[in-house]
Design an enzyme around this catalytic site. Structure first.
Site, mmCIF file in Angstrom:
data_model
loop_
_atom_site.group_PDB
_atom_site.id
_atom_site.type_symbol
_atom_site.label_atom_id
_atom_site.label_comp_id
_atom_site.label_asym_id
_atom_site.label_seq_id
_atom_site.Cartn_x
_atom_site.Cartn_y
_atom_site.Cartn_z
ATOM 1 N N ASP A 16 0.817 -1.221 0.000
ATOM 2 C CA ASP A 16 0.000 0.000 0.000
ATOM 3 C C ASP A 16 0.848 1.268 0.000
ATOM 4 O O ASP A 16 0.317 2.368 0.028
ATOM 5 C CB ASP A 16 -0.917 -0.006 1.234
ATOM 6 C CG ASP A 16 -1.988 1.080 1.181
ATOM 7 O OD1 ASP A 16 -2.561 1.289 0.102
ATOM 8 O OD2 ASP A 16 -2.241 1.725 2.214
ATOM 9 N N SER A 21 -7.356 5.634 0.031
ATOM 10 C CA SER A 21 -7.497 4.255 -0.423
ATOM 11 C C SER A 21 -8.930 3.810 -0.166
ATOM 12 O O SER A 21 -9.442 3.954 0.949
ATOM 13 C CB SER A 21 -6.535 3.334 0.333
ATOM 14 O OG SER A 21 -5.203 3.742 0.161
ATOM 15 N N GLN A 81 -5.944 -1.900 -6.566
ATOM 16 C CA GLN A 81 -6.488 -0.947 -5.602
ATOM 17 C C GLN A 81 -7.202 0.173 -6.350
ATOM 18 O O GLN A 81 -6.711 0.647 -7.381
ATOM 19 C CB GLN A 81 -5.391 -0.338 -4.730
ATOM 20 C CG GLN A 81 -5.901 0.626 -3.672
ATOM 21 C CD GLN A 81 -4.765 1.256 -2.873
ATOM 22 O OE1 GLN A 81 -4.249 2.295 -3.250
ATOM 23 N NE2 GLN A 81 -4.384 0.625 -1.777
#
Length: 313
Positions: free
Chosen positions: A230, A254, A304
């Protein structure tokens, strides 16, 4: 709805929550801190508690919550089964000042696969949820995409050197954090745009690794890689738009995160994170990543979607 803050705050979050990596004297302590961060306290059957670093910024780093949730799920799974996929949603900002409670639902224990659902709770509300599946290793068909042809980590400058070159542009109150030691070292094939971003193709290649040995626990390496996954992925989808987190022109968050573990790896050895962003629309950016060992083995894939909202500044 997110675990990232906007603009300059995202920049500081990357400095504070993710630490830094190039000070040799600090390496073992920083990795121990990261492993401790991912080592949850059991408080009841299927309930675990995780903390955030004492010097966290305004919101909890999303990779921390992914790694902790995966660890909570793994604690309820047989030792011979390891995660092959996870799918997560960020629902509310994480508060770094209070612990996060992880509740694990033992959805299914099958002959070959084990399924878990994890809910992360703060202040009585769900801030994150994740479904994860675990599989016993078995033989089967095997193929993969080739690794991109890029310079190796030894041919690239260290992240500390890159940061030191621009530290004069950083507000004085942030400089110590900008250069502080981290447990994760990164080497960028395409130099990041800390300031004065120019429009570029939404493609990024980053080498990364934990800066000291982790051990032989497969679950621990998976949780560390989930944490690492991430760190730079959302950055890719703003590259074509000529903005950076430091200029205050974009609010980021996110929204979800999915990850597949294909083959064995060591998170304390160099791994190449090949990232791209096929689409951005309606203030959302979609990002993909493939993770390779230094000898070209594809070990994990990531997707993502994130909020990238223009602020109009």
């Amino acid at each position: 709805m997110s675990f990232r803050s906007a603009g300059a705050a995202h920049f500081v979050l990357a400095c504070v929550v993710v630490f830094n990596a190039d000070c040799e004297d600090a390496m073992p302590d920083q990795v121990e801190n990261l492993l401790s961060l991912l080592d949850l306290e059991p408080i009841e059957v299927n309930l675990f508690r995780g903390d955030s670093p004492a010097d966290s910024w305004q919101r909890v780093f999303g990779g921390q919550v992914i790694g902790q949730a995966l660890m909570a799920a793994q604690r309820t799974v047989e030792d011979d089964r390891h995660c092959h996929s996870l799918h997560a949603y960020f629902i509310r900002p994480g508060d770094p000042k209070v612990p996060i409670v992880y509740e694990v639902d033992r959805s299914r224990d099958g002959r070959s696969f084990t399924t878990r659902r994890v809910i992360a709770i703060q202040h009585g509300k769900q801030i994150f949820n994740m479904a994860a599946s675990f599989h016993a290793f078995e033989e089967g068909f095997d193929h993969q995409f080739p690794m991109p042809d890029v310079p190796g980590p030894d041919d690239l400058p260290s992240e500390l050197d890159m940061r030191a070159a621009v530290v004069d542009k950083v507000p004085k109150s942030m400089r110590d954090r900008f250069l502080r030691p981290r447990p994760i070292e990164q080497r960028f094939v395409e130099p990041p745009s800390y300031f004065d971003a120019e429009k570029r193709e939404p493609v990024s290649h980053v080498w990364f690794r934990a800066v000291s040995p982790i051990g032989d626990d497969v679950a621990q390496h998976q949780c560390v890689l989930a944490y690492m996954s991430d760190m730079t992925l959302l950055d890719t989808c703003i590259m074509p738009h000529g903005v950076s987190w430091m200029d205050g022109k974009v609010q980021s968050a996110s929204l979800d995160h999915a990850m597949w573990f294909h083959r064995s790896f060591k998170a304390d050895e160099w791994l190449l994170y090949a990232q791209d962003a096929p689409s951005a629309s309606f203030a959302r950016g979609f990002n993909r990543g493939n993770i390779f060992t230094q000898d070209g083995v594809l070990v994990a894939s990531v997707t993502q979607e994130g909020l990238i909202r223009p602020t109009g500044r």
